[in-house]
Enzyme design. Sequence first.
Site, mmCIF file in Angstrom:
data_model
loop_
_atom_site.group_PDB
_atom_site.id
_atom_site.type_symbol
_atom_site.label_atom_id
_atom_site.label_comp_id
_atom_site.label_asym_id
_atom_site.label_seq_id
_atom_site.Cartn_x
_atom_site.Cartn_y
_atom_site.Cartn_z
ATOM 1 N N SER A 1 0.846 -1.199 0.000
ATOM 2 C CA SER A 1 0.000 0.000 0.000
ATOM 3 C C SER A 1 0.874 1.239 0.000
ATOM 4 O O SER A 1 1.949 1.260 0.627
ATOM 5 C CB SER A 1 -0.905 0.033 1.237
ATOM 6 O OG SER A 1 -1.636 1.248 1.304
ATOM 7 N N TYR B 1 -2.285 -0.079 10.114
ATOM 8 C CA TYR B 1 -2.320 -0.526 8.713
ATOM 9 C C TYR B 1 -1.030 -0.118 8.003
ATOM 10 O O TYR B 1 -0.387 -0.937 7.324
ATOM 11 C CB TYR B 1 -3.531 0.075 8.009
ATOM 12 C CG TYR B 1 -3.669 -0.361 6.571
ATOM 13 C CD1 TYR B 1 -4.121 -1.638 6.246
ATOM 14 C CD2 TYR B 1 -3.352 0.508 5.530
ATOM 15 C CE1 TYR B 1 -4.250 -2.041 4.929
ATOM 16 C CE2 TYR B 1 -3.474 0.107 4.207
ATOM 17 C CZ TYR B 1 -3.920 -1.163 3.915
ATOM 18 O OH TYR B 1 -4.037 -1.556 2.600
#
Length: 268
Positions: free
Chosen positions: A129, A142
């Site tokens: 990501s 995250y």
Amino acid sequence: MPTTVLITGGSSGIGKAIGDYLTEKGYQVFGTSRNPEKITNSVFTLLKMDVNNIDSINAAIAEVLKNVEKIDVVINNAGVGITGPIEETPETEIKKAFETNLYGPINVIKAVLPQMRKQGFGYILNITSIAGYMGLPYRGIYSASKAALEITIEAMRMETLQFGIKMTNIAPGDFATNIAASRYHAPILENSPYKNDYGNTLKMMNTHVDNGGNPLQMAKAVHKIIETENPRIHYKVGSSLQKISIVLKRILPDKVYERMLLRHYGLK
């Protein structure tokens, strides 16, 4: 040209888009899902796999090898989202995020490496990501789990090059998927000192996902990479602003970059 592809988390979102596109391009695609029996519209084979369960991983890989002689490409796509003030995020949820986003891909790689060594060839692509390149407020866990995967793959890539195995990381920005609905949200507590900032940031994050790019863009990027003889170590797929944010992180003083993020999220 690689012909056989295994995609973890292939029942929806980016994983499904990649599987659909590669199938259309003539690849034999096997996707995985924790509950494949619930998916009735997949154009490629879906196998049962829980990336948090090593026996489940081994069983799925064995099932693939019953049908084909080799696994050319593994795409580690399965992952979970998590948001919340770190102070108020339960330890159990933090561990779950790392188990799925870091330990899960590692265990899939470890399970498939003996087969790829035997073949003398293999591509392993890891969906990370753009959030893994920076600590984002209320998405810190995250970001950390994806950053850890990026660095782990840098090391594993060097360890396995000698076997003809190529590893790469693909970092997407925001894409229009169901990740916002399925991720863990720490609740917005009435008496929390983070209530207003977290609530506003959460709305912004959800809007970014809802207005995100078409996952087909990721599918096309993956196809191009697996058709490349010598893929790069890192790829970024997203809007110009998202990709520029990584460059700015590299060149700006830390506190200047931090102020930029605070302004972006309306936190200062």
